[in-house]
Scaffold this motif. Structure first.
Motif, PDB file in Angstrom:
ATOM      1  N   PRO A 174       0.788  -1.240   0.000  1.00  6.73           N
ATOM      2  CA  PRO A 174       0.000   0.000   0.000  1.00  6.73           C
ATOM      3  C   PRO A 174       0.816   1.286   0.000  1.00  6.73           C
ATOM      4  CG  PRO A 174       0.090  -0.906   2.206  1.00  6.73           C
ATOM      5  CD  PRO A 174       0.812  -1.880   1.313  1.00  6.73           C
ATOM      6  N   GLY A 175       2.123   1.178   0.097  1.00  2.00           N
ATOM      7  CA  GLY A 175       2.945   2.383   0.154  1.00  2.00           C
ATOM      8  C   GLY A 175       3.317   2.892  -1.224  1.00  2.00           C
ATOM      9  N   ALA A 176       3.864   4.080  -1.252  1.00  2.00           N
ATOM     10  CA  ALA A 176       4.444   4.681  -2.460  1.00  2.00           C
ATOM     11  C   ALA A 176       5.340   5.810  -1.982  1.00  2.00           C
ATOM     12  CB  ALA A 176       3.372   5.197  -3.412  1.00  2.00           C
ATOM     13  N   GLU A 177       6.618   5.693  -2.256  1.00  2.00           N
ATOM     14  CA  GLU A 177       7.593   6.648  -1.734  1.00  2.00           C
ATOM     15  C   GLU A 177       7.298   8.069  -2.193  1.00  2.00           C
ATOM     16  OE1 GLU A 177      10.907   7.654   0.538  1.00  2.00           O
ATOM     17  OE2 GLU A 177      10.056   5.652   0.301  1.00  2.00           O
ATOM     18  N   PHE A 178       6.714   8.205  -3.377  1.00  2.00           N
ATOM     19  CA  PHE A 178       6.537   9.530  -3.977  1.00  2.00           C
ATOM     20  C   PHE A 178       5.610  10.421  -3.167  1.00  2.00           C
ATOM     21  CE2 PHE A 178       4.582  12.444  -7.110  1.00  2.00           C
ATOM     22  CZ  PHE A 178       5.732  13.096  -7.524  1.00  2.00           C
ATOM     23  N   GLY A 179       4.509   9.847  -2.631  1.00  2.00           N
ATOM     24  CA  GLY A 179       3.608  10.678  -1.855  1.00  2.00           C
ATOM     25  C   GLY A 179       2.168  10.204  -1.901  1.00  2.00           C
ATOM     26  N   LEU A 200       0.902  -7.856   4.152  1.00  9.40           N
ATOM     27  CA  LEU A 200       1.168  -6.441   3.894  1.00  9.40           C
ATOM     28  C   LEU A 200       2.673  -6.208   3.903  1.00  9.40           C
ATOM     29  CD1 LEU A 200      -1.562  -5.134   6.332  1.00  9.40           C
ATOM     30  CD2 LEU A 200      -1.679  -4.999   3.838  1.00  9.40           C
ATOM     31  N   LEU A 201       3.184  -5.690   2.800  1.00 10.21           N
ATOM     32  CA  LEU A 201       4.617  -5.460   2.658  1.00 10.21           C
ATOM     33  C   LEU A 201       4.909  -3.979   2.468  1.00 10.21           C
ATOM     34  CD1 LEU A 201       5.743  -8.354   0.259  1.00 10.21           C
ATOM     35  CD2 LEU A 201       5.936  -8.259   2.753  1.00 10.21           C
ATOM     36  N   GLY A 202       6.065  -3.566   2.941  1.00 14.50           N
ATOM     37  CA  GLY A 202       6.503  -2.187   2.788  1.00 14.50           C
ATOM     38  C   GLY A 202       7.730  -1.943   3.644  1.00 14.50           C
ATOM     39  N   SER A 203       8.190  -0.713   3.646  1.00 10.07           N
ATOM     40  CA  SER A 203       9.344  -0.341   4.455  1.00 10.07           C
ATOM     41  C   SER A 203       8.921  -0.086   5.893  1.00 10.07           C
ATOM     42  CB  SER A 203       9.986   0.928   3.878  1.00 10.07           C
ATOM     43  OG  SER A 203       9.100   2.025   4.042  1.00 10.07           O
ATOM     44  N   ALA A 207       5.080   0.963   8.113  1.00  9.29           N
ATOM     45  CA  ALA A 207       4.510   0.015   9.077  1.00  9.29           C
ATOM     46  C   ALA A 207       3.220   0.549   9.692  1.00  9.29           C
ATOM     47  CB  ALA A 207       5.533  -0.298  10.168  1.00  9.29           C
ATOM     48  N   GLY A 208       3.171   1.841   9.999  1.00 12.61           N
ATOM     49  CA  GLY A 208       1.961   2.425  10.576  1.00 12.61           C
ATOM     50  C   GLY A 208       0.799   2.380   9.606  1.00 12.61           C
ATOM     51  N   LEU A 209       1.057   2.711   8.343  1.00  6.71           N
ATOM     52  CA  LEU A 209       0.022   2.630   7.308  1.00  6.71           C
ATOM     53  C   LEU A 209      -0.495   1.203   7.189  1.00  6.71           C
ATOM     54  CD1 LEU A 209      -1.520   3.679   4.771  1.00  6.71           C
ATOM     55  CD2 LEU A 209       0.573   3.200   3.461  1.00  6.71           C
ATOM     56  N   CYS A 210       0.416   0.242   7.171  1.00  8.27           N
ATOM     57  CA  CYS A 210       0.010  -1.167   7.050  1.00  8.27           C
ATOM     58  C   CYS A 210      -0.760  -1.630   8.286  1.00  8.27           C
ATOM     59  CB  CYS A 210       1.234  -2.046   6.813  1.00  8.27           C
ATOM     60  SG  CYS A 210       1.960  -1.851   5.165  1.00  8.27           S
ATOM     61  N   GLU A 211      -0.414  -1.098   9.449  1.00 12.50           N
ATOM     62  CA  GLU A 211      -1.137  -1.476  10.670  1.00 12.50           C
ATOM     63  C   GLU A 211      -2.576  -0.962  10.628  1.00 12.50           C
ATOM     64  OE1 GLU A 211      -1.924  -3.425  14.083  1.00 12.50           O
ATOM     65  OE2 GLU A 211      -0.203  -3.615  12.725  1.00 12.50           O
ATOM     66  N   GLU A 212      -2.783   0.220  10.079  1.00  6.81           N
ATOM     67  CA  GLU A 212      -4.146   0.728   9.921  1.00  6.81           C
ATOM     68  C   GLU A 212      -4.966  -0.174   9.009  1.00  6.81           C
ATOM     69  OE1 GLU A 212      -3.874   4.701   8.487  1.00  6.81           O
ATOM     70  OE2 GLU A 212      -2.782   5.457  10.244  1.00  6.81           O
ATOM     71  N   SER A 248       4.497   1.642  -7.688  1.00 10.35           N
ATOM     72  CA  SER A 248       5.622   1.673  -6.749  1.00 10.35           C
ATOM     73  C   SER A 248       6.684   0.689  -7.192  1.00 10.35           C
ATOM     74  CB  SER A 248       5.137   1.307  -5.342  1.00 10.35           C
ATOM     75  OG  SER A 248       4.705  -0.051  -5.320  1.00 10.35           O
ATOM     76  N   GLY A 249       7.787   0.667  -6.449  1.00  8.48           N
ATOM     77  CA  GLY A 249       8.850  -0.276  -6.762  1.00  8.48           C
ATOM     78  C   GLY A 249       8.390  -1.715  -6.693  1.00  8.48           C
ATOM     79  N   LEU A 250       7.586  -2.052  -5.670  1.00  9.59           N
ATOM     80  CA  LEU A 250       7.131  -3.431  -5.533  1.00  9.59           C
ATOM     81  C   LEU A 250       6.157  -3.825  -6.643  1.00  9.59           C
ATOM     82  CD1 LEU A 250       6.782  -3.892  -1.659  1.00  9.59           C
ATOM     83  CD2 LEU A 250       8.713  -4.425  -3.169  1.00  9.59           C
ATOM     84  N   MET A 251       5.485  -2.860  -7.257  1.00 16.15           N
ATOM     85  CA  MET A 251       4.672  -3.154  -8.436  1.00 16.15           C
ATOM     86  C   MET A 251       5.555  -3.711  -9.547  1.00 16.15           C
ATOM     87  SD  MET A 251       2.636  -0.545 -10.994  1.00 16.15           S
ATOM     88  CE  MET A 251       4.196  -0.002 -11.746  1.00 16.15           C
ATOM     89  N   HIS A 252       6.688  -3.082  -9.775  1.00 18.84           N
ATOM     90  CA  HIS A 252       7.593  -3.546 -10.828  1.00 18.84           C
ATOM     91  C   HIS A 252       8.233  -4.882 -10.460  1.00 18.84           C
ATOM     92  CE1 HIS A 252       7.150   0.085 -13.158  1.00 18.84           C
ATOM     93  NE2 HIS A 252       7.393   0.815 -12.077  1.00 18.84           N
ATOM     94  N   VAL A 253       8.469  -5.103  -9.179  1.00 19.81           N
ATOM     95  CA  VAL A 253       8.998  -6.396  -8.737  1.00 19.81           C
ATOM     96  C   VAL A 253       8.002  -7.507  -9.060  1.00 19.81           C
ATOM     97  CG1 VAL A 253       9.618  -7.750  -6.701  1.00 19.81           C
ATOM     98  CG2 VAL A 253      10.483  -5.418  -6.948  1.00 19.81           C
TER      99      VAL A 253
END
Length: 325
Positions: A174-179, A200-203, A207-212, A248-253
């Motif tokens: 669910p993350g995206a470094e850009f904003g 749920l994966l991310g940096s 973690a807070g976003l993923c916890e929500e 995001s980066g993980l999309m390309h992965v």
């Protein structure tokens, strides 16, 4: 066999999109060493054509000339060619300081004297795979698709440690470094609709976003943001039944591993950085003729919605995404 040093980009998604270039270079007999920042280096360990990965001791920002000069001296005499993938001056500095005879890259940031073979930067926002692959000097770039590979035993080991079975769970990134303008706000709603485990994966920053999101479907979701290495995250993606992510980066992965995926685009454009996989489905309201009123503002490529409504992502319902899984 000629010896080549590849200076890698600093973002995971960009690093994935360099894989076709490296495959081309290896196929014509070049021995490849990739120099990358530590958080990007694991991407190149999932590319069998790469012989060696050097983790650069550099940080974000600043020229860090002394560190580059020291490493340049250590690398002198080791390489015949350097491919400089980022457009910055500092990325071209190391091959120059290492006295690598042939230095290939795009014009940018007043680095004419640092490169021996210079390509003109294309206008607008070109497809990134072709942008990188053009440094090979070869044609037929339109067909290139990134590919990542992990040994099956390595994937199985990570899945066993998490108590997961191949293909039986959904990964959400669910993350995206850009904003915020690249972050779909309905991951939690989607998780609540599913009947499969969700990872749920991310940096660590996410973690807070993923916890929500986990809190909206606690019996189904596992929050591993910040708790895995990048290669462990790759293994979890490679073993998933589906991946749902923002641009995001993980999309390309996920695309490079060929995993079925749904990619959600908002402020950015899949015409510029699409997931290059036949198993990828893109959701972008800009391209939906039934969505009204049309999104004339997209793509804006902004971190925050300039108009304050975030319609491009808010109006993509969890039910719509669930129907694609």
């Amino acid at each position: 066999m000629s010896r080549s040093l590849v200076i890698a980009p600093q973002w995971i998604g960009d690093a994935v999109m360099t894989e076709p270039l490296l495959r081309r270079l290896r196929a014509r007999g070049e021995r490849l060493t990739v120099g990358a920042l530590p958080w990007v280096a694991p991407v190149y360990r999932a590319m069998p054509q790469v012989d060696e990965v050097i983790e650069f001791p550099f940080r974000h920002g600043g020229l860090q000339f002394k560190a580059r000069r020291t490493l340049g001296k250590e690398l002198q005499g080791r390489f015949d060619t350097a491919y400089v993938l980022p457009n910055s001056l500092k990325s071209a500095l190391l091959p120059f300081l290492a006295s690598i005879p042939r230095r290939v890259g795009y014009l940018g940031e007043a680095r004419v004297g640092l490169l021996t073979h210079r390509l003109k930067n294309p206008g607008d926002k070109p497809p990134m795979v072709a942008f990188y692959s053009a440094l090979s000097g070869e044609s037929g770039l339109e067909q290139d698709r990134p590919q990542l590979t992990l040994p099956p035993a390595q994937v199985d080991e990570v899945l066993r440690a998490q108590g997961l079975a191949r293909g039986a769970y959904v990964v959400m990134a669910p993350g995206a470094e850009f904003g915020p303008a690249k972050r779909w706000p309905h991951f939690g709603g989607l998780a609540a609709l599913l009947d499969r485990p969700v990872v749920l994966l991310g940096s660590a920053k996410e973690a807070g976003l993923c916890e929500e999101i986990r809190a909206q479907a606690p019996e189904r979701c596992r929050n591993l943001a910040g708790q895995t290495s990048l290669l462990e995250a790759f293994a979890l993606i490679a073993g998933a039944g589906h991946v749902v992510s923002n641009d995001s980066g993980l999309m390309h992965v996920a695309a490079a591993f060929g995993v079925p995926q749904v990619a959600l685009f908002g402020s950015s454009s899949p015409l510029h950085t699409p997931p290059l996989s036949e198993r990828a489905q893109v959701v972008w309201l800009k391209q939906d003729p039934l969505y009204m009123p049309p999104l004339d503002c997209a793509p804006c490529f902004q971190r925050e919605c300039p108009l304050g409504h975030f319609r491009c992502l808010k109006d993509v319902s969890p039910q719509r995404v669930k129907a694609l899984l």
